[in-house]
Design an enzyme around this catalytic site. Structure first.
Site, mmCIF file in Angstrom:
data_model
loop_
_atom_site.group_PDB
_atom_site.id
_atom_site.type_symbol
_atom_site.label_atom_id
_atom_site.label_comp_id
_atom_site.label_asym_id
_atom_site.label_seq_id
_atom_site.Cartn_x
_atom_site.Cartn_y
_atom_site.Cartn_z
ATOM 1 N N THR A 11 -5.993 -17.011 -8.245
ATOM 2 C CA THR A 11 -6.267 -16.655 -9.489
ATOM 3 C C THR A 11 -6.980 -18.087 -10.014
ATOM 4 O OG1 THR A 11 -4.073 -15.087 -9.999
ATOM 5 C CG2 THR A 11 -5.364 -16.414 -11.213
ATOM 6 N N CYS A 24 0.694 -0.815 -0.002
ATOM 7 C CA CYS A 24 0.102 -0.044 0.060
ATOM 8 C C CYS A 24 0.866 1.242 -0.048
ATOM 9 C CB CYS A 24 -1.269 -0.078 1.551
ATOM 10 S SG CYS A 24 -2.005 -1.355 1.272
ATOM 11 N N GLY A 73 1.739 -17.909 -5.332
ATOM 12 C CA GLY A 73 1.655 -17.097 -6.095
ATOM 13 C C GLY A 73 1.941 -18.615 -7.265
ATOM 14 N N ASN A 77 3.456 -11.010 -2.836
ATOM 15 C CA ASN A 77 2.213 -10.202 -3.723
ATOM 16 C C ASN A 77 2.952 -10.118 -5.042
ATOM 17 O OD1 ASN A 77 0.145 -8.558 -3.351
ATOM 18 N ND2 ASN A 77 0.435 -7.717 -1.025
#
Length: 326
Positions: free
Chosen positions: A275, A136, A252, A200
């Site tokens: 995903t 962030c 990942g 991330n």
């Protein structure tokens, strides 16, 4: 004589918290949990990780904000969500009532905001762990992402740890877009992180050659999917080698049980599925079964025995591999 493959003890630990198995959902990929619960009992997973929760409601970034890439997905959704009050009022109670182990991801624009979020969660029932999303922008430092600086990351982690109950692990989620991921990881652990989550999404850009413009309104976005798995494995490998006692959640490009097994061998004690859920809502439970089968086929009786096994010295051999080939 029975030829059944023996069961594998799939239990693992996120710091001092026991999980029934190592498979979790990845932040931002399983919604509130209600969506996936239409397909299977979320209690079958080690844990459910929420989307990143912010103090105020956020609409996210303008469209278009998702586009497919070779072996991956590029997204610039932003931290869309209803804010902490709505989360505590609607989403967390629903998960707690079903005894679903819940890792709450939080994100903020300042150290004070992260601290305020953690403080609001301190007495909330049903919080298994807090994942600190460090990807962030820090509004107090020209918008530089916290995760790119070890000192800034450590300050956030320390602030969250200071207001979080001892029995709730604090997990720092790291970015691969840094010069030295081990240095950032070490800073987070020194700041009080009980575990690490990596990786991330690395940033990428996709340009539409028909419109001659970036495919995303925000230009850049986070890349996920199989394309990033080798990057995740590399980061997990490096950090486990440097900090072997620190629990790592590997994230990942996990699409199969073999992918999950690869991250386990690199040093992860848990694996998040993200995903893959977008096109296969049952991916997490399928991957869990495939991982268990892969372990059993190689002679493992416990998941814990496979964690970081690829770091064994060259030529030392592997009892499990040798037994599985007999």
């Amino acid at each position: 004589m029975s030829l059944d493959v023996p069961a594998v003890d799939m239990r693992t630990y996120l710091a001092h918290v026991e999980l029934a198995n190592p498979v979790t959902t990845a932040a931002g990929c399983a919604g509130t949990g209600r969506e996936l619960s239409q397909f299977f009992d979320l209690g079958r997973l080690g844990a459910h990780t929420t989307r990143t929760i912010t103090m105020a409601p956020r609409a996210g970034r303008p469209t278009p904000r998702m586009t497919e890439t070779p072996s991956g997905l590029l997204n610039a959704v932003g931290l869309q969500g209803p804010g902490i009050e709505a989360f505590l009022g609607r989403e967390l109670p629903w998960l707690a009532q079903r005894s679903i182990r819940t890792v709450v991801s939080i994100g903020g624009g300042s150290v004070a905001e992260y601290t305020a979020l953690a403080r609001r969660l301190a007495d909330a029932p049903g919080v298994t762990a807090i994942e600190v999303n460090l990807a962030c922008p820090n509004i107090e430092d020209r918008g530089r992402v916290f995760a790119r600086d070890g000192a800034a990351s450590a300050e956030v982690v320390a602030s969250v740890r200071s207001v979080t109950r001892y029995d709730v692990p604090v997990v720092a989620k790291l970015s691969p877009d840094v010069t030295d991921v081990v240095a950032v990881a070490r800073a987070c652990v020194d700041g009080g992180a009980d575990a690490l989550s990596m990786i991330n999404n690395p940033l990428g850009v996709c340009i539409d050659v028909d419109t001659l413009r970036p495919a995303l309104a925000a230009v850049s976005g986070g890349l996920s999917g199989p394309a990033v798995r080798p990057l995740a494995v590399r980061c997990v490998w490096q950090v486990h080698a440097a900090l072997p006692g620190v629990p790592i959640v590997g994230v990942g490009g996990v699409m199969t049980g073999r992918d999950a097994f690869e991250l386990i061998l690199a040093g992860a004690c848990a694996v998040a599925v993200g995903t893959a859920l977008f096109h296969d809502p049952l991916a997490a439970v399928r991957i869990l079964k495939e991982l268990e089968d892969a372990l059993a086929a190689r002679g493992f009786q416990r998941l814990a025995d496979a964690v970081g096994l690829a770091h064994r010295p060259p030529g030392s051999g592997s009892r499990h591999l040798e037994e599985s080939s007999l």
